[in-house]
Design a protein around this motif. Structure first.
Motif, PDB file in Angstrom:
ATOM      1  N   LYS A   1       0.836  -1.206   0.000  1.00 34.69           N
ATOM      2  CA  LYS A   1       0.000   0.000   0.000  1.00 34.69           C
ATOM      3  C   LYS A   1       0.869   1.254   0.000  1.00 34.69           C
ATOM      4  CE  LYS A   1      -3.986  -2.015   2.348  1.00 34.69           C
ATOM      5  NZ  LYS A   1      -4.765  -2.074   3.584  1.00 34.69           N
ATOM      6  N   SER A   2       1.916   1.240   0.809  1.00 37.58           N
ATOM      7  CA  SER A   2       2.839   2.384   0.856  1.00 37.58           C
ATOM      8  C   SER A   2       3.526   2.579  -0.484  1.00 37.58           C
ATOM      9  CB  SER A   2       3.893   2.179   1.942  1.00 37.58           C
ATOM     10  OG  SER A   2       3.317   2.251   3.218  1.00 37.58           O
ATOM     11  N   ILE A   3       3.935   1.482  -1.080  1.00 33.65           N
ATOM     12  CA  ILE A   3       4.614   1.555  -2.376  1.00 33.65           C
ATOM     13  C   ILE A   3       3.689   2.163  -3.428  1.00 33.65           C
ATOM     14  CG2 ILE A   3       5.515   0.136  -4.263  1.00 33.65           C
ATOM     15  CD1 ILE A   3       6.654  -1.736  -2.038  1.00 33.65           C
ATOM     16  N   PHE A   4       2.447   1.715  -3.453  1.00 34.38           N
ATOM     17  CA  PHE A   4       1.499   2.263  -4.425  1.00 34.38           C
ATOM     18  C   PHE A   4       1.191   3.729  -4.147  1.00 34.38           C
ATOM     19  CE2 PHE A   4       0.469  -2.216  -5.498  1.00 34.38           C
ATOM     20  CZ  PHE A   4       0.701  -2.121  -6.870  1.00 34.38           C
TER      21      PHE A   4
ATOM     22  N   GLN B   1       7.847   7.496   1.641  1.00 39.74           N
ATOM     23  CA  GLN B   1       9.166   6.872   1.539  1.00 39.74           C
ATOM     24  C   GLN B   1       9.891   6.955   2.881  1.00 39.74           C
ATOM     25  OE1 GLN B   1      12.307   9.103  -0.339  1.00 39.74           O
ATOM     26  NE2 GLN B   1      12.995   7.284  -1.462  1.00 39.74           N
ATOM     27  N   THR B   2       9.829   8.095   3.528  1.00 45.02           N
ATOM     28  CA  THR B   2      10.481   8.284   4.822  1.00 45.02           C
ATOM     29  C   THR B   2       9.907   7.332   5.867  1.00 45.02           C
ATOM     30  OG1 THR B   2      10.960  10.589   4.299  1.00 45.02           O
ATOM     31  CG2 THR B   2      11.006   9.979   6.625  1.00 45.02           C
ATOM     32  N   THR B   3       8.602   7.114   5.818  1.00 40.52           N
ATOM     33  CA  THR B   3       7.975   6.161   6.737  1.00 40.52           C
ATOM     34  C   THR B   3       8.559   4.762   6.551  1.00 40.52           C
ATOM     35  OG1 THR B   3       5.926   7.430   6.812  1.00 40.52           O
ATOM     36  CG2 THR B   3       5.780   5.098   7.413  1.00 40.52           C
ATOM     37  N   LEU B   4       8.714   4.340   5.308  1.00 38.97           N
ATOM     38  CA  LEU B   4       9.293   3.018   5.042  1.00 38.97           C
ATOM     39  C   LEU B   4      10.744   2.948   5.508  1.00 38.97           C
ATOM     40  CD1 LEU B   4       7.847   2.270   1.488  1.00 38.97           C
ATOM     41  CD2 LEU B   4       7.260   1.117   3.628  1.00 38.97           C
ATOM     42  N   ILE B   5      11.495   4.003   5.272  1.00 42.64           N
ATOM     43  CA  ILE B   5      12.899   4.036   5.689  1.00 42.64           C
ATOM     44  C   ILE B   5      12.999   3.984   7.213  1.00 42.64           C
ATOM     45  CG2 ILE B   5      14.972   5.494   5.795  1.00 42.64           C
ATOM     46  CD1 ILE B   5      14.190   6.443   2.922  1.00 42.64           C
TER      47      ILE B   5
ATOM     48  N   ASN C   1      14.323   1.042  12.226  1.00 40.66           N
ATOM     49  CA  ASN C   1      13.870   0.539  13.530  1.00 40.66           C
ATOM     50  C   ASN C   1      13.767  -0.983  13.586  1.00 40.66           C
ATOM     51  OD1 ASN C   1      13.719   3.080  14.748  1.00 40.66           O
ATOM     52  ND2 ASN C   1      11.682   3.429  13.913  1.00 40.66           N
ATOM     53  N   GLY C   2      14.280  -1.665  12.572  1.00 42.90           N
ATOM     54  CA  GLY C   2      14.345  -3.118  12.605  1.00 42.90           C
ATOM     55  C   GLY C   2      13.273  -3.847  11.832  1.00 42.90           C
ATOM     56  N   ASP C   3      12.298  -3.121  11.294  1.00 46.44           N
ATOM     57  CA  ASP C   3      11.246  -3.742  10.481  1.00 46.44           C
ATOM     58  C   ASP C   3      11.744  -3.753   9.038  1.00 46.44           C
ATOM     59  OD1 ASP C   3       8.923  -4.740   9.397  1.00 46.44           O
ATOM     60  OD2 ASP C   3       7.707  -2.970   9.852  1.00 46.44           O
ATOM     61  N   LYS C   4      12.491  -4.785   8.690  1.00 48.38           N
ATOM     62  CA  LYS C   4      13.154  -4.848   7.385  1.00 48.38           C
ATOM     63  C   LYS C   4      12.150  -4.814   6.235  1.00 48.38           C
ATOM     64  CE  LYS C   4      17.312  -4.936   8.844  1.00 48.38           C
ATOM     65  NZ  LYS C   4      18.099  -3.751   8.743  1.00 48.38           N
TER      66      LYS C   4
ATOM     67  N   HIS D   1      10.483   0.037  -8.598  1.00 48.28           N
ATOM     68  CA  HIS D   1       9.642   0.814  -9.505  1.00 48.28           C
ATOM     69  C   HIS D   1       9.166   2.106  -8.831  1.00 48.28           C
ATOM     70  CE1 HIS D   1       6.857   1.489 -12.804  1.00 48.28           C
ATOM     71  NE2 HIS D   1       5.835   1.504 -11.969  1.00 48.28           N
ATOM     72  N   ALA D   2       8.759   2.010  -7.581  1.00 52.57           N
ATOM     73  CA  ALA D   2       8.311   3.195  -6.841  1.00 52.57           C
ATOM     74  C   ALA D   2       9.440   4.201  -6.679  1.00 52.57           C
ATOM     75  CB  ALA D   2       7.767   2.780  -5.474  1.00 52.57           C
ATOM     76  N   GLN D   3      10.619   3.716  -6.344  1.00 58.61           N
ATOM     77  CA  GLN D   3      11.766   4.609  -6.177  1.00 58.61           C
ATOM     78  C   GLN D   3      12.121   5.288  -7.495  1.00 58.61           C
ATOM     79  OE1 GLN D   3      13.134   5.395  -3.110  1.00 58.61           O
ATOM     80  NE2 GLN D   3      11.303   4.266  -2.562  1.00 58.61           N
ATOM     81  N   ASP D   4      12.024   4.540  -8.579  1.00 55.87           N
ATOM     82  CA  ASP D   4      12.290   5.089  -9.909  1.00 55.87           C
ATOM     83  C   ASP D   4      11.297   6.207 -10.221  1.00 55.87           C
ATOM     84  OD1 ASP D   4      13.618   5.111 -12.471  1.00 55.87           O
ATOM     85  OD2 ASP D   4      11.887   4.024 -13.289  1.00 55.87           O
ATOM     86  N   HIS D   5      10.022   5.959  -9.955  1.00 56.44           N
ATOM     87  CA  HIS D   5       8.998   6.985 -10.187  1.00 56.44           C
ATOM     88  C   HIS D   5       9.262   8.230  -9.346  1.00 56.44           C
ATOM     89  CE1 HIS D   5       5.638   5.837 -12.794  1.00 56.44           C
ATOM     90  NE2 HIS D   5       6.007   4.592 -12.540  1.00 56.44           N
TER      91      HIS D   5
END
Length: 103
Positions: free
Chosen positions: A6-9, A55-59, A64-67, A76-80
């Motif tokens: 969901k975050s990626i989309f 993106q910052t939330t995912l990072i 914090n250890g949640d790989k 693809h998301a990072q590319d966009h």
């Protein structure tokens, strides 16, 4: 669909909206509609912020250890996101050049 997907989309969607608004701003500026172009660039920046925050939330989760699993969808998301940021920055400069030409 899991939370990461969901975050990626959300990143893909916001980045695409940002890029689209930036190109619309450039089209408006080419017609000399600078006030409207500035509004579209503001919209593009707001969408970029939305994508960047996701993106910052995912990072932060990863730190914090949640790989985070590196998937093709993530790439693809990072590319966009990166392409939309680059396009926005370049278009901002192009609009300024058009404004200078108009003077």
């Amino acid at each position: 669909m899991n939370e990461q997907e969901k975050s990626i989309f959300q990143i893909i969607s916001a980045a695409g909206d940002s890029r689209g608004a930036a190109f619309e701003a450039l089209r408006l500026a080419r017609k000399g509609k600078f006030e409207e172009a500035d509004k579209k660039m503001k919209e593009a920046k707001e969408k970029s912020i939305t994508a960047h925050e996701e993106q910052t939330t995912l990072i932060t989760k990863e730190i914090n250890g949640d790989k985070t699993e590196t998937t093709l969808l993530m790439v693809h998301a990072q590319d966009h996101l990166m392409n939309s940021l680059l396009a926005r920055d370049l278009i901002e400069e192009m609009i300024e050049m058009l404004k200078e030409q108009k003077k």
